[in-house]
Design a protein around this motif. Structure first.
Motif, PDB file in Angstrom:
ATOM      1  N   ASP A  41      15.709   3.800  19.661  1.00  0.00           N
ATOM      2  CA  ASP A  41      16.187   2.421  19.487  1.00  0.00           C
ATOM      3  C   ASP A  41      15.064   1.411  19.722  1.00  0.00           C
ATOM      4  OD1 ASP A  41      17.962   0.298  19.030  1.00  0.00           O
ATOM      5  OD2 ASP A  41      18.526   0.171  21.148  1.00  0.00           O
ATOM      6  N   LEU A  42      13.945   1.609  19.030  1.00  0.00           N
ATOM      7  CA  LEU A  42      12.791   0.729  19.195  1.00  0.00           C
ATOM      8  C   LEU A  42      12.972  -0.546  18.381  1.00  0.00           C
ATOM      9  CD1 LEU A  42       9.888   3.344  18.893  1.00  0.00           C
ATOM     10  CD2 LEU A  42      10.980   2.498  20.974  1.00  0.00           C
ATOM     11  N   ASP A  43      12.383  -1.633  18.866  1.00  0.00           N
ATOM     12  CA  ASP A  43      12.338  -2.860  18.078  1.00  0.00           C
ATOM     13  C   ASP A  43      11.256  -2.754  17.011  1.00  0.00           C
ATOM     14  OD1 ASP A  43      14.339  -3.862  19.608  1.00  0.00           O
ATOM     15  OD2 ASP A  43      13.099  -5.289  20.716  1.00  0.00           O
ATOM     16  N   ALA A  44      10.166  -2.079  17.359  1.00  0.00           N
ATOM     17  CA  ALA A  44       9.065  -1.929  16.410  1.00  0.00           C
ATOM     18  C   ALA A  44       8.143  -0.817  16.878  1.00  0.00           C
ATOM     19  CB  ALA A  44       8.274  -3.228  16.273  1.00  0.00           C
ATOM     20  N   ILE A  45       7.524  -0.144  15.920  1.00  0.00           N
ATOM     21  CA  ILE A  45       6.479   0.825  16.213  1.00  0.00           C
ATOM     22  C   ILE A  45       5.324   0.568  15.252  1.00  0.00           C
ATOM     23  CG2 ILE A  45       7.568   2.594  14.746  1.00  0.00           C
ATOM     24  CD1 ILE A  45       6.362   4.693  16.628  1.00  0.00           C
ATOM     25  N   PHE A  46       4.119   0.489  15.801  1.00  0.00           N
ATOM     26  CA  PHE A  46       2.919   0.244  15.004  1.00  0.00           C
ATOM     27  C   PHE A  46       1.950   1.394  15.237  1.00  0.00           C
ATOM     28  CE2 PHE A  46       4.679  -3.856  16.297  1.00  0.00           C
ATOM     29  CZ  PHE A  46       4.810  -4.508  15.083  1.00  0.00           C
ATOM     30  N   ILE A  47       1.497   2.020  14.164  1.00  0.00           N
ATOM     31  CA  ILE A  47       0.489   3.075  14.248  1.00  0.00           C
ATOM     32  C   ILE A  47      -0.717   2.612  13.448  1.00  0.00           C
ATOM     33  CG2 ILE A  47      -0.040   5.493  13.772  1.00  0.00           C
ATOM     34  CD1 ILE A  47       2.892   6.128  13.992  1.00  0.00           C
ATOM     35  N   PHE A  48      -1.857   2.543  14.098  1.00  0.00           N
ATOM     36  CA  PHE A  48      -3.039   1.993  13.433  1.00  0.00           C
ATOM     37  C   PHE A  48      -4.269   2.837  13.729  1.00  0.00           C
ATOM     38  CE2 PHE A  48      -2.221   0.024  17.488  1.00  0.00           C
ATOM     39  CZ  PHE A  48      -3.453   0.008  18.145  1.00  0.00           C
ATOM     40  N   THR A  49      -5.254   2.734  12.871  1.00  0.00           N
ATOM     41  CA  THR A  49      -6.491   3.480  13.035  1.00  0.00           C
ATOM     42  C   THR A  49      -7.657   2.627  12.590  1.00  0.00           C
ATOM     43  OG1 THR A  49      -7.622   5.565  12.497  1.00  0.00           O
ATOM     44  CG2 THR A  49      -6.413   4.491  10.714  1.00  0.00           C
ATOM     45  N   ASN A  50      -8.864   3.046  12.943  1.00  0.00           N
ATOM     46  CA  ASN A  50     -10.059   2.318  12.549  1.00  0.00           C
ATOM     47  C   ASN A  50     -10.527   2.758  11.168  1.00  0.00           C
ATOM     48  OD1 ASN A  50     -11.097   0.596  14.939  1.00  0.00           O
ATOM     49  ND2 ASN A  50     -10.589   2.554  15.897  1.00  0.00           N
ATOM     50  N   ALA A  51     -11.212   1.871  10.488  1.00  0.00           N
ATOM     51  CA  ALA A  51     -11.769   2.189   9.179  1.00  0.00           C
ATOM     52  C   ALA A  51     -12.923   3.171   9.336  1.00  0.00           C
ATOM     53  CB  ALA A  51     -12.243   0.901   8.499  1.00  0.00           C
ATOM     54  N   PRO A  52     -13.313   3.867   8.268  1.00  0.00           N
ATOM     55  CA  PRO A  52     -14.442   4.800   8.339  1.00  0.00           C
ATOM     56  C   PRO A  52     -15.694   4.112   8.879  1.00  0.00           C
ATOM     57  CG  PRO A  52     -13.283   5.047   6.269  1.00  0.00           C
ATOM     58  CD  PRO A  52     -12.682   3.850   6.934  1.00  0.00           C
ATOM     59  N   GLY A  53     -16.404   4.816   9.768  1.00  0.00           N
ATOM     60  CA  GLY A  53     -17.620   4.270  10.353  1.00  0.00           C
ATOM     61  C   GLY A  53     -17.373   3.396  11.564  1.00  0.00           C
ATOM     62  N   ARG A  54     -16.096   3.237  11.954  1.00  0.00           N
ATOM     63  CA  ARG A  54     -15.769   2.369  13.094  1.00  0.00           C
ATOM     64  C   ARG A  54     -15.163   3.170  14.254  1.00  0.00           C
ATOM     65  NH1 ARG A  54     -17.424  -2.889  12.539  1.00  0.00           N
ATOM     66  NH2 ARG A  54     -15.555  -3.666  13.610  1.00  0.00           N
ATOM     67  N   SER A  55     -15.411   4.474  14.294  1.00  0.00           N
ATOM     68  CA  SER A  55     -14.803   5.301  15.331  1.00  0.00           C
ATOM     69  C   SER A  55     -15.318   4.954  16.725  1.00  0.00           C
ATOM     70  CB  SER A  55     -15.059   6.788  15.049  1.00  0.00           C
ATOM     71  OG  SER A  55     -16.442   7.067  15.036  1.00  0.00           O
ATOM     72  N   ALA A  56     -16.461   4.265  16.815  1.00  0.00           N
ATOM     73  CA  ALA A  56     -16.982   3.861  18.126  1.00  0.00           C
ATOM     74  C   ALA A  56     -16.027   2.907  18.834  1.00  0.00           C
ATOM     75  CB  ALA A  56     -18.352   3.206  17.968  1.00  0.00           C
ATOM     76  N   PHE A  57     -15.141   2.245  18.070  1.00  0.00           N
ATOM     77  CA  PHE A  57     -14.190   1.307  18.657  1.00  0.00           C
ATOM     78  C   PHE A  57     -12.865   1.989  19.005  1.00  0.00           C
ATOM     79  CE2 PHE A  57     -17.106  -1.121  16.047  1.00  0.00           C
ATOM     80  CZ  PHE A  57     -17.469  -2.155  16.906  1.00  0.00           C
ATOM     81  N   GLU A 307     -15.705   8.395  -2.221  1.00  0.00           N
ATOM     82  CA  GLU A 307     -16.840   8.653  -1.347  1.00  0.00           C
ATOM     83  C   GLU A 307     -16.909   7.605  -0.240  1.00  0.00           C
ATOM     84  OE1 GLU A 307     -18.758  11.140  -1.040  1.00  0.00           O
ATOM     85  OE2 GLU A 307     -18.004  12.240  -2.775  1.00  0.00           O
ATOM     86  N   ASN A 308     -17.439   8.017   0.905  1.00  0.00           N
ATOM     87  CA  ASN A 308     -17.569   7.154   2.091  1.00  0.00           C
ATOM     88  C   ASN A 308     -16.225   6.768   2.685  1.00  0.00           C
ATOM     89  OD1 ASN A 308     -20.417   7.097   1.752  1.00  0.00           O
ATOM     90  ND2 ASN A 308     -20.199   5.441   0.254  1.00  0.00           N
ATOM     91  N   ASP A 309     -15.177   7.510   2.337  1.00  0.00           N
ATOM     92  CA  ASP A 309     -13.867   7.271   2.923  1.00  0.00           C
ATOM     93  C   ASP A 309     -13.420   8.543   3.637  1.00  0.00           C
ATOM     94  OD1 ASP A 309     -11.620   5.991   3.649  1.00  0.00           O
ATOM     95  OD2 ASP A 309     -10.880   5.577   1.637  1.00  0.00           O
ATOM     96  N   ASP A 310     -12.402   8.432   4.493  1.00  0.00           N
ATOM     97  CA  ASP A 310     -11.908   9.589   5.223  1.00  0.00           C
ATOM     98  C   ASP A 310     -11.234  10.573   4.277  1.00  0.00           C
ATOM     99  OD1 ASP A 310     -12.706   8.780   7.763  1.00  0.00           O
ATOM    100  OD2 ASP A 310     -10.943   7.518   8.010  1.00  0.00           O
ATOM    101  N   ALA A 311     -11.284  11.852   4.657  1.00  0.00           N
ATOM    102  CA  ALA A 311     -10.529  12.868   3.926  1.00  0.00           C
ATOM    103  C   ALA A 311      -9.055  12.719   4.266  1.00  0.00           C
ATOM    104  CB  ALA A 311     -11.022  14.258   4.296  1.00  0.00           C
ATOM    105  N   GLU A 312      -8.187  13.064   3.327  1.00  0.00           N
ATOM    106  CA  GLU A 312      -6.748  12.963   3.593  1.00  0.00           C
ATOM    107  C   GLU A 312      -6.009  14.083   2.887  1.00  0.00           C
ATOM    108  OE1 GLU A 312      -4.706   9.591   1.671  1.00  0.00           O
ATOM    109  OE2 GLU A 312      -6.685   8.983   0.999  1.00  0.00           O
ATOM    110  N   TRP A 313      -4.861  14.451   3.477  1.00  0.00           N
ATOM    111  CA  TRP A 313      -4.021  15.494   2.897  1.00  0.00           C
ATOM    112  C   TRP A 313      -3.137  14.893   1.820  1.00  0.00           C
ATOM    113  CZ3 TRP A 313      -5.067  20.361   3.790  1.00  0.00           C
ATOM    114  CH2 TRP A 313      -5.631  20.754   5.004  1.00  0.00           C
TER     115      TRP A 313
END
Length: 355
Positions: A41-57, A307-313
């Motif tokens: 019964d959540l009001d909201a759920i947010f799932i987010f990730t960093n763009a390629p090359g920004r994993s240091a953050f 190219e230069n993007d993450d791999a995905e299924w």
């Protein structure tokens, strides 16, 4: 993570790794997010990730750094209980492969359990996989429910309660006082000029600086969005600026809803706007194919779309395999060769003997 009554707090934010199994575009991630949204019964759920090359953050990546450093120089044999590979490096004994994998996991747990990070001891243990849990993928709700409660984008998934209390029940938080339009407003830059504040066009943006959320929400200026029915979330996404056609194909031309894939946009149109003619959807032509697997319901292909993007299924039926096989002429089962320690440490150079 729980309130005074023991329930999960009403707003959940998850920062995930950008890998193919965790990114918010992956259908299994979306299915489980909606499942937990309804279950708790959540009001909201947010799932987010960093763009390629920004994993240091990525906070998780930074916490993983000490664990990775501890493994420097550690070699995990793949044949602790005997080799499970044939002469071509392919698995011939799946049970033995699982035993060897478990041995490697137990060694990792032993090494990490001897660590102390920021004054806290590390507790690590190998957990045997639960095949039944792995195969469980919640069913998605109807397209009408999905279109009302879910918003997708390249690096963010949002699931938010609607205003129909018969559908979602009462809000448990004050999130609507911050998100008056229910969903996060898209990111865009705001610049200062001699004539005042302005928002540049996407093609004029450097892709590096964006105005803070509260500033975007408080100022009464919004970007122009020629060609789209309304402002889509990824309009200023740097990794999607090279091909504007991608954004158009991901957008429903009838209601202007934006999706993270062309397939999702087509499914929405077919179910919600049946009378509306849609262009033929072609299979994805990835730049590289890495490997494939079964997810319990269908076969999936791990590929790099751009190219230069993450791999995905991607679902096997959505990928143009013939083009890749014609160009590479390789068996996808051999995409990840396994080699021995001696071979990996061997000198790749040969002596040049001069007579």
């Amino acid at each position: 993570m729980r309130d005074e009554e023991g329930r999960l707090k009403p707003v959940v934010l998850i920062s995930s790794d950008g890998g193919p199994d965790e990114n918010p575009r992956y259908p299994k991630v979306i299915s489980h997010a909606i499942h937990n949204f309804v279950k708790h019964d959540l009001d909201a759920i947010f799932i987010f990730t960093n763009a390629p090359g920004r994993s240091a953050f990525n906070r998780v990546e930074r916490r993983m750094a000490p664990l990775s450093r501890e493994l420097s120089g550690l070699i995990l044999p793949h044949d602790s209980y005997g080799t499970h590979l044939d002469e071509q490096g392919r698995t011939k004994d799946h049970d033995l492969e699982k035993k060897n994998f478990q041995k490697a996991g137990e060694v990792l747990a032993e090494v990490w359990s001897n660590m102390v990070i920021d004054g806290h001891g590390v507790v690590a243990e190998y957990v045997e996989p639960d095949d039944s849990a792995e195969s469980f993928i919640p069913d998605l709700p109807s397209q009408q429910w999905y279109s009302e409660h879910v918003r997708e984008s390249q690096y963010l998934l949002q699931v938010v309660k609607c205003d129909d209390r018969a559908c979602c029940g009462h809000m448990r938080s004050s999130i609507r006082s911050i998100l008056s339009e229910r969903f996060l407003i898209p990111p865009y830059p705001i610049l200062q000029s001699s004539r005042g504040l302005y928002i540049p066009k996407p093609q004029e943006h450097d892709g590096k600086t964006f105005a803070p959320f509260l500033l975007r929400r408080s100022l009464e200026i919004t970007p122009t969005y020629e060609g789209f029915g309304k402002l889509i979330y990824d309009l200023y996404c740097p990794s999607l600026q090279k091909d504007r056609q991608i954004l158009l194909e991901r957008t429903c031309q009838r209601c202007a809803l934006y999706f993270c894939t062309k397939k999702k946009a087509k499914e929405h149109v077919n179910f919600c706007h049946k009378q509306y003619n849609t262009p033929e959807m072609h299979s994805v032509r990835p730049s590289r194919i890495l490997t494939r697997r079964s997810n319990g319901r269908s076969r999936e292909i791990l590929c790099v779309v751009r190219e230069n993007d993450d791999a995905e299924w991607l679902d096997e039926t959505d990928v143009d395999l013939q083009l890749q096989l014609d160009e590479t002429d390789v068996d996808l089962q051999d995409a990840y060769p396994v080699i021995g320690v001696e071979e990996s440490l061997a000198n790749p150079w040969s002596e040049n003997i001069v007579h």
